[in-house]
Enzyme design. Sequence first.
Site, PDB file in Angstrom:
ATOM      1  N   LYS A  86       0.816  -1.233   0.000  1.00 22.34           N
ATOM      2  CA  LYS A  86       0.000   0.000   0.000  1.00 22.34           C
ATOM      3  C   LYS A  86       0.845   1.276   0.000  1.00 22.34           C
ATOM      4  O   LYS A  86       0.475   2.286   0.586  1.00 22.34           O
ATOM      5  CB  LYS A  86      -0.968  -0.006   1.193  1.00 22.34           C
ATOM      6  CG  LYS A  86      -1.957  -1.118   1.136  1.00 22.34           C
ATOM      7  CD  LYS A  86      -2.854  -1.002  -0.071  1.00 22.34           C
ATOM      8  CE  LYS A  86      -2.858  -2.234  -0.910  1.00 22.34           C
ATOM      9  NZ  LYS A  86      -3.489  -2.065  -2.200  1.00 22.34           N
ATOM     10  N   HIS A 148       7.138  -7.894  -3.053  1.00 22.10           N
ATOM     11  CA  HIS A 148       7.038  -7.286  -1.729  1.00 22.10           C
ATOM     12  C   HIS A 148       8.118  -7.875  -0.798  1.00 22.10           C
ATOM     13  O   HIS A 148       8.112  -7.608   0.403  1.00 22.10           O
ATOM     14  CB  HIS A 148       5.681  -7.594  -1.093  1.00 22.10           C
ATOM     15  CG  HIS A 148       4.539  -6.742  -1.570  1.00 22.10           C
ATOM     16  ND1 HIS A 148       4.626  -5.381  -1.754  1.00 22.10           N
ATOM     17  CD2 HIS A 148       3.252  -7.067  -1.856  1.00 22.10           C
ATOM     18  CE1 HIS A 148       3.440  -4.914  -2.139  1.00 22.10           C
ATOM     19  NE2 HIS A 148       2.602  -5.914  -2.224  1.00 22.10           N
TER      20      HIS A 148
HETATM   21  P1  A3P Z   1      -4.963   5.209  -0.645  1.00 17.21           P
HETATM   22  O1  A3P Z   1      -5.601   3.980  -0.062  1.00 17.21           O
HETATM   23  O2  A3P Z   1      -4.333   6.074   0.402  1.00 17.21           O
HETATM   24  O3  A3P Z   1      -5.844   5.973  -1.545  1.00 17.21           O
HETATM   25  P2  A3P Z   1      -0.537   0.069  -3.781  1.00 17.21           P
HETATM   26  O4  A3P Z   1      -0.627   0.507  -5.182  1.00 17.21           O
HETATM   27  O5  A3P Z   1       0.861  -0.153  -3.305  1.00 17.21           O
HETATM   28  O6  A3P Z   1      -1.450  -1.058  -3.490  1.00 17.21           O
HETATM   29  O7  A3P Z   1      -1.021   1.310  -2.908  1.00 17.21           O
HETATM   30  C1  A3P Z   1      -2.345   1.719  -2.963  1.00 17.21           C
HETATM   31  C2  A3P Z   1      -2.409   3.195  -2.692  1.00 17.21           C
HETATM   32  O8  A3P Z   1      -1.919   3.920  -3.823  1.00 17.21           O
HETATM   33  C3  A3P Z   1      -3.838   3.629  -2.471  1.00 17.21           C
HETATM   34  O9  A3P Z   1      -3.753   4.716  -1.549  1.00 17.21           O
HETATM   35  C4  A3P Z   1      -4.235   4.068  -3.866  1.00 17.21           C
HETATM   36  O10 A3P Z   1      -5.338   4.927  -3.904  1.00 17.21           O
HETATM   37  C5  A3P Z   1      -2.953   4.763  -4.334  1.00 17.21           C
HETATM   38  N1  A3P Z   1      -2.803   4.826  -5.795  1.00 17.21           N
HETATM   39  C6  A3P Z   1      -3.171   3.918  -6.716  1.00 17.21           C
HETATM   40  N2  A3P Z   1      -2.868   4.340  -7.942  1.00 17.21           N
HETATM   41  C7  A3P Z   1      -2.317   5.557  -7.810  1.00 17.21           C
HETATM   42  C8  A3P Z   1      -1.822   6.533  -8.754  1.00 17.21           C
HETATM   43  N3  A3P Z   1      -1.843   6.311 -10.054  1.00 17.21           N
HETATM   44  N4  A3P Z   1      -1.313   7.677  -8.266  1.00 17.21           N
HETATM   45  C9  A3P Z   1      -1.287   7.905  -6.939  1.00 17.21           C
HETATM   46  N5  A3P Z   1      -1.747   7.041  -5.997  1.00 17.21           N
HETATM   47  C10 A3P Z   1      -2.262   5.870  -6.428  1.00 17.21           C
END
Ligand code: A3P
Length: 338
Positions: A86, A148
Amino acid sequence: MADSYSFSNCFVTKTREEEEENARSLQRYKNLVSNLPKGEASAAFEDFICLYQGFWFADVHCQGVLAVQDHFKARSTDVIIATNPKSGATWIKALVFAIVNRSKYPIYNHPLLSQNPHGLVPFMEISLYNNRIPDLEILPSARILATHISYTSLPQSMIDSGSRIVYITRNPKDAFVSYWHFKNKMRTVLSKPPLNFMEEFEQFCMGVSHFGPFWDHALSYWKASLERPQHVLFIKYEDLHADPVLHLKRIAQFVGCPFSSEEEKEGMVDEILKLCSFETLSNLKVNKTGKITGAPFPNEAFFRKGQVGDGTNHLTSEMIERLDQITEEKCHGYGLIM
Ligand code: A3P
């Protein structure tokens, strides 16, 4: 020639001998995992979590880690995206894929418009080595793969080959809250009750979280990035948010695909940033209603708010203080500010 992201051929039926050998390996990983120290499951896809080489894994992921460690053969041309859960994997996968493949695909007809970034750049231990052993040798270079796994547990060939590793992390408050929402979304899909926020927080602080302790994970890559800066690039989600142009150019340089001045003049940097932005990706049909093969939840689970600082909207001041204190104690001595 096959695309470097067409993974389906990696799972074609092997000879009987290979099949049997792989089945024996997979059974061995299962046995090994069942004998590791255990903790209670918190996500929806696992029976238990287990401690392996100092990090906690869902049982199914740990089997994948063992398979990656045994079978993955890295190339010097590989680009490995490593992340704390995340912390921006979806974003950085899209960016790296778009950077490396920019001469292959025009923006208006780009694979990112019809496929989720996790389908184009899968996590090895979660997707590719999920109870199977793929043949990744058939993929052409440059392969872009994700993990990861902490730096300290990466397969040795990834270090020896000089593969380039792009690591992204995020402040633990936002990452914790983001994972909390993500896990509950998965649980809803599978008709499981939501997790207790306080209990999850306690576990996270104790380091008992998927692929965690969170801080040890970030530190493992931080130290590697200081020791081997030409092979490990350390990025923070917050920095990428604050200055995406600077970081996109840094990443391009690092993976050996720097932007030419013509490309910059023609607006390629901005085009890639726009293509990979939260707004663009989260509004695509594939990411609103699509699903990655094998995932129990829809792609929209990868997109929530995409902001910096949302963690503080969910945590009490005591919780914030506690996380900040752990970060201070664990990381500041090494010069890592999160
Ligand atoms: P939030 O839950 O704070 O909105 P991962 O991609 O490692 O699973 O992390 C997920 C987080 O990255 C989520 O944060 C998600 O909304 C955000 N996220 C996904 N795509 C993104 C993008 N293109 N730009 C910025 N943040 C993004």
